[in-house]
Design an enzyme around this catalytic site. Structure first.
Site, mmCIF file in Angstrom:
data_model
loop_
_atom_site.group_PDB
_atom_site.id
_atom_site.type_symbol
_atom_site.label_atom_id
_atom_site.label_comp_id
_atom_site.label_asym_id
_atom_site.label_seq_id
_atom_site.Cartn_x
_atom_site.Cartn_y
_atom_site.Cartn_z
ATOM 1 N N LEU A 1 111.815 33.089 -52.746
ATOM 2 C CA LEU A 1 111.108 33.384 -51.490
ATOM 3 C C LEU A 1 111.086 32.109 -50.628
ATOM 4 O O LEU A 1 110.144 31.326 -50.703
ATOM 5 C CB LEU A 1 109.687 33.848 -51.843
ATOM 6 C CG LEU A 1 108.962 34.736 -50.861
ATOM 7 C CD1 LEU A 1 107.779 35.390 -51.543
ATOM 8 C CD2 LEU A 1 108.514 33.991 -49.629
ATOM 9 N N GLU B 1 112.804 31.284 -46.893
ATOM 10 C CA GLU B 1 113.706 31.586 -45.781
ATOM 11 C C GLU B 1 114.407 30.338 -45.245
ATOM 12 O O GLU B 1 115.593 30.368 -44.913
ATOM 13 C CB GLU B 1 112.929 32.280 -44.649
ATOM 14 C CG GLU B 1 112.572 33.743 -44.922
ATOM 15 C CD GLU B 1 111.441 33.925 -45.924
ATOM 16 O OE1 GLU B 1 110.832 32.919 -46.351
ATOM 17 O OE2 GLU B 1 111.171 35.084 -46.302
ATOM 18 N N GLN C 1 113.713 39.866 -44.905
ATOM 19 C CA GLN C 1 113.129 41.112 -45.410
ATOM 20 C C GLN C 1 112.464 41.877 -44.255
ATOM 21 O O GLN C 1 112.611 43.092 -44.147
ATOM 22 C CB GLN C 1 112.134 40.793 -46.514
ATOM 23 C CG GLN C 1 111.914 41.953 -47.442
ATOM 24 C CD GLN C 1 111.420 41.503 -48.799
ATOM 25 O OE1 GLN C 1 110.330 40.944 -48.889
ATOM 26 N NE2 GLN C 1 112.197 41.741 -49.844
ATOM 27 N N PHE C 2 111.793 41.169 -43.399
ATOM 28 C CA PHE C 2 111.287 41.693 -42.127
ATOM 29 C C PHE C 2 111.547 40.612 -41.084
ATOM 30 O O PHE C 2 111.416 39.421 -41.387
ATOM 31 C CB PHE C 2 109.783 41.982 -42.195
ATOM 32 C CG PHE C 2 109.445 43.238 -42.959
ATOM 33 C CD1 PHE C 2 109.158 44.423 -42.291
ATOM 34 C CD2 PHE C 2 109.430 43.242 -44.348
ATOM 35 C CE1 PHE C 2 108.859 45.587 -42.995
ATOM 36 C CE2 PHE C 2 109.138 44.395 -45.063
ATOM 37 C CZ PHE C 2 108.849 45.575 -44.394
ATOM 38 N N ALA C 3 111.879 41.029 -39.867
ATOM 39 C CA ALA C 3 112.185 40.053 -38.811
ATOM 40 C C ALA C 3 111.037 39.067 -38.627
ATOM 41 O O ALA C 3 111.244 37.907 -38.271
ATOM 42 C CB ALA C 3 112.479 40.773 -37.506
ATOM 43 N N ASP C 4 109.811 39.534 -38.886
ATOM 44 C CA ASP C 4 108.623 38.684 -38.712
ATOM 45 C C ASP C 4 108.719 37.398 -39.543
ATOM 46 O O ASP C 4 108.182 36.371 -39.167
ATOM 47 C CB ASP C 4 107.369 39.443 -39.155
ATOM 48 C CG ASP C 4 107.285 40.812 -38.516
ATOM 49 O OD1 ASP C 4 106.368 41.040 -37.725
ATOM 50 O OD2 ASP C 4 108.172 41.657 -38.796
ATOM 51 N N HIS D 1 104.609 42.911 -39.719
ATOM 52 C CA HIS D 1 105.752 43.700 -40.192
ATOM 53 C C HIS D 1 106.302 44.567 -39.064
ATOM 54 O O HIS D 1 106.994 45.542 -39.322
ATOM 55 C CB HIS D 1 105.352 44.601 -41.365
ATOM 56 C CG HIS D 1 105.116 43.856 -42.637
ATOM 57 N ND1 HIS D 1 103.971 43.144 -42.884
ATOM 58 C CD2 HIS D 1 105.896 43.691 -43.744
ATOM 59 C CE1 HIS D 1 104.046 42.588 -44.090
ATOM 60 N NE2 HIS D 1 105.202 42.899 -44.626
#
Ligand code: TPP
Length: 640
Positions: free
Chosen positions: A377, A379, A401-404, A446
């Site tokens: 985990l 980024e 995993q999510f653009a956020d 999210h």
């Protein structure tokens, strides 16, 4: 360099005096084609790789003939030819790039290591933790070197970390480590040579802490007042060059005469290199006297694409069938993996689990774990790793995993991926998939629309499809593009939107908008979910002839298509799910005002989501969305 600085011929200088043994010893212990990620104390890396002094001087004088065409200062430049990756100011991001290079070596089964430097100050950055952890988990042959020189700018080690020794951190990563005397070049060279063998034979990373001291200020202008005088006296006795010279004299390798000869030769070489013609020289301090071309500046922001796909989807006449948006992306990815043996996918839970949205389900079975990589985990480190892979000729697609969550990889994207081609001609062949958008009741972290953050960054491309056919073709084009592409996929469209998608491997050109419907009353310029809102609205209001333009790419924008929309209707509504202030609607509106004013019959209007974070409650979210105000906006525009 200190003399040139005093003479005003360079603007800033970070001295490595006192630390030379580390840069030189480390570089000489590596093979010449192994990548090094140096920092601002590492002049010895550049000289040990035999970069011509003449060109180095031009670089530091901001000349167009230096390594970065006058675009970068101090040590912020690299050279592919010398396998040196230029740093960005932020320090820590260098470390994960070494992970990517080492991963490339590992996959190619080459007996090589990469080597990255950090100061002890840099070890406090999150990037240090992420990069070491990834290297350990993925068993990568990387040598991480800490130059512990006592101070991070003015901050002493006592205010930087609490462990006894920085190598204690290695245990936490499951990594071997060693602390050495960084002022003894033989110890540095021998250790790193041995560690290199270890990393290659065991396919593991290694942490080395070199104890040393910074004999000058952080940079020349910042002084050394905060350093006790005795420290300089103490460390002066340990000067790496004087001590090595003394050792070689005692061993009778050098004599007074040979030392004088060597010094003379160096002096001549330095002065000769300085006096060589530099073209029209330009000093970064004194402003430009060299003529730069705006065209060349703009051209170098992006690497040129070598097109290898002949057919565009629109030319495809047969072989289409209905696919969901989700399946179209999956097929684009899958065909790209088949097409490019040098393409890797990386992301959290994307392997056996198939990803949060199951886009990569079944990929491990087809392509194997080497190419479909579950990541820890982290980024930031994975974006950095992707860049390192690019240095060694790999392509990669990273799934956020999510653009956020891109916020925690932001620095690597904005400052490394986006700028590297312009800075020193190294492309970043990376696609970042961004599952984005709201309408699914997922709350502020999210559901955000964050494309505008990236549109404002030269060097990135921003793609945002609305249909399955475009999603597949644009994703293939993004992967074929040698530049970093932010690829936005609206989550709410994944399973709700279907359409005809050609079976074959095809590209849709990045930077080209598409007219969805032709009408004379009003134009809606939009993208993503906005396209579906506009179509739905047009179907519900057959009395209004609505021209709908799907931008498909937000950077670069398709200005001719925007111009045509203004020319054909005179009334423009820009519709986006993103919030209003600072959204791309403002940019498009400004461009229309400047370039298409004479065709306008009304002010350019924008319909965007509320300037609040996106809320969780479905009713609140509905009210937040631009769609809630679409009717009102069109009525206002038509009535003008
Ligand atoms: C993210 C970030 N924060 C702050 C700085 C400003 N800065 C540049 S170098 C430096 C100190 C670095 O110390 P260290 O890592 O020990 O390296 P040294 O300069 O001692 O070689 C600081 C605070 C920066 N460049 N980047």
């Amino acid at each position: 360099m200190l003399v040139l600085l005093r003479q005003g011929k360079i603007s800033k200088w970070f001295s490595g005096i006192g630390q030379e043994a580390i840069s030189v010893g480390a570089t000489l212990a590596l093979h010449e084609d192994e990548w090094i990620m140096p920092l601002h104390r590492n002049l010895g890396v550049f000289t040990s790789r035999k970069m011509p002094l003449h060109k180095l001087f031009m670089q530091w004088q901001g000349s167009k003939n230096g390594y970065s065409k006058g675009r970068e200062r101090s040590f912020h430049f690299g050279s592919k030819e010398h396998f040196i990756c230029g740093m960005i100011s932020h320090l820590g991001p260098q470390l994960a790039i070494a992970d990517g290079v080492a991963l490339a070596y590992k996959l190619k089964k080459q007996d090589k290591v990469s080597l990255a430097f950090t100061g002890e100050g840099g070890t406090s950055e999150g990037d240090f933790h992420e990069a070491l952890n990834v290297a350990a988990v993925w068993d990568l042959p990387v040598i991480f070197i800490i130059e512990n020189n006592g101070y991070g700018l003015s901050t002493p080690t006592s205010e930087q970390y609490r462990c006894e020794n920085l190598i204690d951190k290695a245990k936490g990563y499951g990594m071997e480590s060693v602390q050495i005397d960084g002022n003894n070049i033989l110890e540095v060279y021998d250790t790193i040579k041995g560690v290199r063998e270890y990393c290659i034979n065991n396919q593991k990373p290694y942490l080395i802490e070199c104890i040393t001291f910074r004999m000058r200020g952080h940079e020349e202008a910042s002084g050394t007042k905060y350093v006790p005088k005795e420290m300089f006296e103490e460390w002066n006795k340990k000067d790496p060059i004087k001590n090595y010279e003394h050792y070689l004299t005692e061993e009778k390798v050098l004599s007074e005469i040979t030392i004088a000869d060597i010094r003379n030769e160096f002096k001549k070489n330095i002065e000769g290199s300085l006096n060589l013609p530099t073209g029209r020289q330009v000093l970064s301090t004194a402003g430009s006297s060299e003529s730069f071309s705006i065209e060349e500046e703009l051209n170098d922001v992006y690497a040129a694409k070598k097109s290898n796909v002949k057919r565009q989807a629109s030319e495809t006449v047969s072989g289409s069938r209905g696919l969901k948006f989700f399946d179209a992306i999956k097929e684009g990815l899958q065909q790209s993996m088949q097409q490019h043996q040098n393409l890797l996918l990386m992301g959290q839970d994307i392997a056996e689990y198939g990803g949060a949205f199951k886009i990569t389900e079944g990929f491990v079975e087809e392509f194997g774990k080497d190419r479909i990589r579950n990541t820890p985990l982290c980024e930031s480190a994975i974006v950095g790793t992707a860049l390192g892979l690019s240095l060694e000729g790999y392509k990669s697609v990273m799934e956020m995993q999510f653009a956020d969550f891109v916020t925690v990889g932001f620095n690597q994207i904005i400052n490394n991926l986006a700028k590297i081609n312009y800075r020193w001609g190294q492309n970043a062949d990376v696609v970042i998939r961004m599952p984005t958008g709201g309408g699914v009741g997922a709350g502020p972290f999210h559901s955000q629309s964050n494309e505008a953050w990236f549109i404002h960054t030269p060097g990135l491309k921003v793609v945002y499809p609305s249909s399955p056919e475009d999603a597949k073709g644009l994703l293939i084009a993004a992967i074929n593009d040698p530049n970093p592409v932010m690829f936005f996929e609206h989550k709410a469209l994944y399973r709700s939107v279907s359409g005809n998608v050609p079976k074959e491997y095809y590209e849709i050109e990045i930077g080209k908008a598409k007219v969805i419907s032709i009408g004379q009353d009003v134009s809606i310029i939009t993208y993503g979910a906005g396209v579906h809102w506009a179509v739905e609205y047009a179907e519900a209001h057959p009395e209004i002839a609505i021209n709908i333009v799907d931008l498909r790419t937000l950077l670069p924008l398709d200005y001719p298509a925007i111009k045509e929309a203004v020319r054909s209707t005179g009334k423009i509504l820009i519709l986006h799910e993103d919030t209003l202030i600072g959204g791309i609607g403002g940019e498009i509106s400004a461009w229309i005002n400047e370039n298409c004013f004479e065709w306008l019959d009304a002010p350019v209007m924008r319909c965007a989501s509320l300037d609040t974070p996106i809320p969780f409650n479905l009713e609140l979210e509905k009210n937040f969305m631009a769609k809630a105000r679409l009717h009102q906006a069109i009525e206002k525009l038509l009535a003008y």
